[in-house]
Design an enzyme around this catalytic site. Structure first.
Site, mmCIF file in Angstrom:
data_model
loop_
_atom_site.group_PDB
_atom_site.id
_atom_site.type_symbol
_atom_site.label_atom_id
_atom_site.label_comp_id
_atom_site.label_asym_id
_atom_site.label_seq_id
_atom_site.Cartn_x
_atom_site.Cartn_y
_atom_site.Cartn_z
ATOM 1 N N GLU A 158 -2.860 13.096 -3.558
ATOM 2 C CA GLU A 158 -1.710 13.905 -3.143
ATOM 3 C C GLU A 158 -2.024 14.970 -2.079
ATOM 4 O OE1 GLU A 158 -0.040 15.415 -6.786
ATOM 5 O OE2 GLU A 158 0.417 13.424 -7.554
ATOM 6 N N GLU A 263 -0.142 3.683 -10.420
ATOM 7 C CA GLU A 263 0.374 4.416 -11.593
ATOM 8 C C GLU A 263 1.811 3.995 -11.871
ATOM 9 O OE1 GLU A 263 -0.069 8.682 -11.118
ATOM 10 O OE2 GLU A 263 -1.983 8.473 -10.098
#
Ligand code: XIL
Length: 371
Positions: A158, A263
């Site tokens: 991220e 994910e």
């Protein structure tokens, strides 16, 4: 809970071997064996062997595992001079016993990282030199311990905002833009043979997809090879648009690196905020109307969810070359983080197995999409 009639029908189908996952059809990993690895994220109960029913499913259906939390900085390196490796050692032993592809999640992230990491000994902000040294020694110690055994690492998680600019995280603010390059250099040093991944959410958004491609190409130009782009894939019934997703997969494939869906979960619950990200700091107040199915997901919604999973996997199947792994973020619905995020106390249904460890219609749709 399964509706009694549906449950009885499911049991009957199992008995006569008509359903996948009951001995009658392929398992997930069999269905996709020519395409990509199928992974699951494991929680501590699973890693420590208490959740035997989940472990049975993991061994049957999955050939890759990622630890949901125990390799995050706060878990594995809670204090400057203390590492806590026991759960990670068990995770690696479990994967090796089953011959699985092991993923380390994650080395450099702004969340689930203790405050001391970004401070000096007296509580003042760390400077660039100190933070780089910390990053290097953390990466060297954690990756080094599992060198040659954990096959891939989410090296940086991220680092980008949705508009494609760099996220103003403490890593960025203290070290500067080159912190991403440094993290990959240190990771390559720690285990030259591991696959090194850049992982993020909302990568299907055109601006963010373009930014990842620039990032990967910029790193390559600087002599730093990234092996994979990880798209987290915390998705919903109405996002991402399939066209955008497909364009992003195509753009990632054109960089020559692997594409990994790292994910995946698909929430069928309302998302009135128009928020498609997965920032764990995003938090909303508890509201009953955001939890419309506390007992069971109605059949009509099961079907919508199944159709959505089917579409996504059909697309992955189409890109079965560059897409090298699809990991579900959890094993069964009851264990998903989406029961707690972005609102605590919801009953969510985002995975392929229900709270009784039974395959859902979404499971069948995923198997069908491989044909
Ligand atoms: C989540 C875990 O599933 C939760 O158990 C934990 O409380 C918070 O983090 N993006 C990531 C994952 O990269 O590490 C996050 O996992 C979900 C969002």
């Amino acid at each position: 809970m399964r509706k009694p009639l549906y449950h009885a029908a499911w049991m009957l189908c199992c008995l006569i071997g008509m359903m996948p996952a009951c001995g009658g059809g392929p398992t997930l990993k069999q269905a996709y064996e020519k395409d990509f690895l199928i992974g699951a994220a494991l929680n501590l109960d699973q890693i420590e062997g208490r959740d035997t029913r989940a472990l049975a499913l993991v061994e049957e259906h999955f050939n890759s595992i990622t630890p949901e939390n125990i390799l995050k900085w706060e878990a594995v390196h809670p204090e400057p001079d203390r590492y806590h490796f026991e759960p990670a050692d068990r995770f690696v032993a479990l994967g090796e016993k089953n011959g699985m592809y092991l993923v380390g999640h994650t080395l450099v992230w702004q969340a689930q990282t203790p405050r001391w990491v970004f401070e000096d000994g007296s509580g003042k902000p760390a400077d660039r030199v100190l933070l780089l040294e910390r990053m290097r020694s953390h990466i060297r110690t954690v990756m080094g311990r599992y060198k040659g055994r954990i096959h891939a690492w989410d090296v940086v998680n991220e680092a980008l905002d949705d508009d494609g600019s760099m996220r103003k995280s403490p890593w960025f603010n203290i070290i500067g833009e080159d912190y991403v390059r440094k993290a990959f250099e240190f990771a390559r040093e720690a285990d030259p043979d591991a696959e090194l991944i850049y992982n993020d959410y909302n990568l299907w958004k055109p601006e963010k997809a373009a930014a990842v491609v620039r990032l990967i190409e910029g790193l390559r130009a600087a002599g730093v090879a990234v092996d994979g782009i990880g798209e987290q894939a915390h998705w919903g019934l109405d996002y991402p648009p399939l066209d955008d997703l497909e364009s992003s997969l195509r753009a990632f494939a054109s960089t020559g690196v692997k594409v990994m869906i790292t994910e995946m979960d698909v929430s069928p619950l309302p998302n009135p905020w128009n928020y498609t990200g997965a920032d764990i700091m995003f938090n909303v107040e508890i509201q009953k109307k955001l939890n419309p199915y506390p007992e069971a997901l109605p059949d009509s919604m099961q079907q919508k969810l199944a159709a959505r999973y089917g579409e996504f996997f059909a697309l992955f199947h189409k890109y079965g070359g560059p897409v090298s792994r699809v990991t579900l973020w959890g094993v069964n619905d009851g264990q998903s983080w989406l029961n707690h995020w972005p609102m605590r106390g919801r009953t969510n249904y985002p995975l392929l197995f229900d709270r009784n460890y039974a395959p859902k219609p979404a499971f069948d749709a995923v198997i069908r999409a491989a044909r």
